[in-house]
Each structure stands twice: as structure tokens, then as C-alpha cells.
Write a protein that holds these residues in place. Sequence first.
Motif, PDB file in Angstrom:
ATOM      1  N   HIS A 139       0.831  -1.210   0.000  1.00 40.58           N
ATOM      2  CA  HIS A 139       0.000   0.000   0.000  1.00 40.58           C
ATOM      3  C   HIS A 139       0.868   1.263   0.000  1.00 40.58           C
ATOM      4  CE1 HIS A 139      -3.765  -1.917   0.062  1.00 40.58           C
ATOM      5  NE2 HIS A 139      -4.334  -1.320   1.105  1.00 40.58           N
ATOM      6  N   LYS A 140       1.951   1.262   0.756  1.00 44.23           N
ATOM      7  CA  LYS A 140       2.816   2.457   0.787  1.00 44.23           C
ATOM      8  C   LYS A 140       3.397   2.732  -0.591  1.00 44.23           C
ATOM      9  CE  LYS A 140       3.848   2.392   5.715  1.00 44.23           C
ATOM     10  NZ  LYS A 140       4.861   2.198   6.760  1.00 44.23           N
ATOM     11  N   GLY A 141       3.791   1.680  -1.304  1.00 45.80           N
ATOM     12  CA  GLY A 141       4.260   1.856  -2.684  1.00 45.80           C
ATOM     13  C   GLY A 141       3.147   2.354  -3.587  1.00 45.80           C
ATOM     14  N   GLY A 142       1.942   1.825  -3.401  1.00 46.37           N
ATOM     15  CA  GLY A 142       0.794   2.258  -4.198  1.00 46.37           C
ATOM     16  C   GLY A 142       0.413   3.704  -3.920  1.00 46.37           C
ATOM     17  N   ILE A 143       0.487   4.096  -2.653  1.00 49.83           N
ATOM     18  CA  ILE A 143       0.183   5.484  -2.281  1.00 49.83           C
ATOM     19  C   ILE A 143       1.160   6.435  -2.974  1.00 49.83           C
ATOM     20  CG2 ILE A 143       0.258   7.143  -0.362  1.00 49.83           C
ATOM     21  CD1 ILE A 143      -0.851   4.762   1.410  1.00 49.83           C
ATOM     22  N   GLY A 164      -8.553   9.413  -4.343  1.00 53.02           N
ATOM     23  CA  GLY A 164      -9.380   8.498  -3.567  1.00 53.02           C
ATOM     24  C   GLY A 164      -8.616   7.260  -3.147  1.00 53.02           C
ATOM     25  N   MET A 165      -7.747   6.793  -4.037  1.00 53.32           N
ATOM     26  CA  MET A 165      -6.904   5.641  -3.746  1.00 53.32           C
ATOM     27  C   MET A 165      -5.937   5.966  -2.604  1.00 53.32           C
ATOM     28  SD  MET A 165      -4.711   3.544  -6.593  1.00 53.32           S
ATOM     29  CE  MET A 165      -6.124   3.387  -7.681  1.00 53.32           C
ATOM     30  N   VAL A 166      -5.334   7.153  -2.636  1.00 57.11           N
ATOM     31  CA  VAL A 166      -4.427   7.586  -1.568  1.00 57.11           C
ATOM     32  C   VAL A 166      -5.156   7.554  -0.227  1.00 57.11           C
ATOM     33  CG1 VAL A 166      -3.147   9.559  -0.624  1.00 57.11           C
ATOM     34  CG2 VAL A 166      -2.944   8.995  -3.056  1.00 57.11           C
ATOM     35  N   THR A 167      -6.322   8.170  -0.193  1.00 55.92           N
ATOM     36  CA  THR A 167      -7.095   8.267   1.051  1.00 55.92           C
ATOM     37  C   THR A 167      -7.474   6.890   1.593  1.00 55.92           C
ATOM     38  OG1 THR A 167      -7.969  10.405   0.341  1.00 55.92           O
ATOM     39  CG2 THR A 167      -9.164   9.271   2.095  1.00 55.92           C
ATOM     40  N   SER A 168      -7.994   6.036   0.735  1.00 57.54           N
ATOM     41  CA  SER A 168      -8.450   4.719   1.204  1.00 57.54           C
ATOM     42  C   SER A 168      -7.284   3.830   1.618  1.00 57.54           C
ATOM     43  CB  SER A 168      -9.306   4.031   0.142  1.00 57.54           C
ATOM     44  OG  SER A 168      -8.551   3.730  -1.009  1.00 57.54           O
ATOM     45  N   GLN A 169      -6.175   3.889   0.881  1.00 61.95           N
ATOM     46  CA  GLN A 169      -5.039   3.032   1.242  1.00 61.95           C
ATOM     47  C   GLN A 169      -4.346   3.536   2.501  1.00 61.95           C
ATOM     48  OE1 GLN A 169      -2.460   1.629  -1.866  1.00 61.95           O
ATOM     49  NE2 GLN A 169      -4.164   1.051  -3.165  1.00 61.95           N
TER      50      GLN A 169
END
Length: 195
Positions: A139-143, A164-169
Amino acid sequence: MAFTLGDRSRPAARTPTADSPDAGFARDMSVHHEQAVEMSFIVRDRTKNVDVRRLAYDIANTQANQRGMMMGWLNLWGLPVSEAGTPPMQWMGMGMGMDPSTDGALMPGMATRAQLAALRELSGRQAEVRYLQLMTAHHKGGIHMAEGCVHLCKVPTERKFAQGMVTSQQSEVRLMSDMLKARGASPTAAPGAGS
């Protein structure tokens, strides 16, 4: 004045190019998501813990759906869903090449083949802890990648999607941290724990 299909007073939205941040994000995040779905299915079969299974189910469903949306955008834009010869993350100025030492971890946060194999061998609490650690890093890589799109992508819908992806992850990272603490573990795997 009513807007009609023939009205040219609005500027036409430009379709992203194959080397644009918009296309790069859609391609790279789709690969990133694919591994999150894989890890979630692995842990689902390795534990009976309801909370971990629920989290894994949520992550698998959310990221499979998001992956479908991103693949759809690429198809809508008439762009390839993979770009042979283009290193992952190049659209962010990172240009990660295929380094054999990464053992299949193509982008930041992704698990290596050895880590996935080790996860498949664990069960119960050990599988839960390792999954939560791997998914936290994932998730940290995805953020990081989604934040890149928020700043670099041109398509407003995609930027909003990435935010939205940043917030949810980020929310899921906090949840996983709490779940790890409840299991007497930290978000970072101990040396020799399948890394």
C-alpha cells in the motif's frame, strides 16, 4: 444556450498518449493491484481469522474493480495495456529497470517471488502477520504512485480516482498497523522473515 453535440465552444479533452503519466499510471497501478489481489487470495486460504479474511476480501474486490477501470481507460484511449520495453514508473521519472536482484518486485512496495512463496507456506497467525506486513509495504508503494498521478496526470477523473486511492489506502495502512499491534508484530518484517 443549450449545449448540443455540435457545439464546439468547449475545448475537446485530449486523449492521453502512450507515454503520458495518465497511461503510465493506469498500466503500472494495474500490475501493482494484480499482486495485491493475489496476496489477498493467498491469505484468505491460509487463515480462518474473520477480520483478516474480511480485509483481504475488501482489498481483492476493490483492487480488482479498480484494475478493471484502469484497463478500461487504456482501451478507451486506444492505448496498449502493457508497454514492452518501457520500465515501470518511467512516467514518474523513476524508470525502474528489470533488475534481477528484485526477484520479481517490479515496483516499490511489491513483494518478491520469494516473499509470495513464503506466504503460501504459512498459516494461521503467521500468515496473517506476514500478509499484513507485505500489504502495508504494498500500500505504501501504491500510495506513492497514486500521489504521483495526482500531481502529474492530466485527466481530471483519473486524478480524482488516484486521490481516492491515496485516502483509502492510507486508512487501510492504519488499520493494518492496529491489526499487527494486536498480534504483537510491527509493520516491518523481521530480518529472515521471508524477505
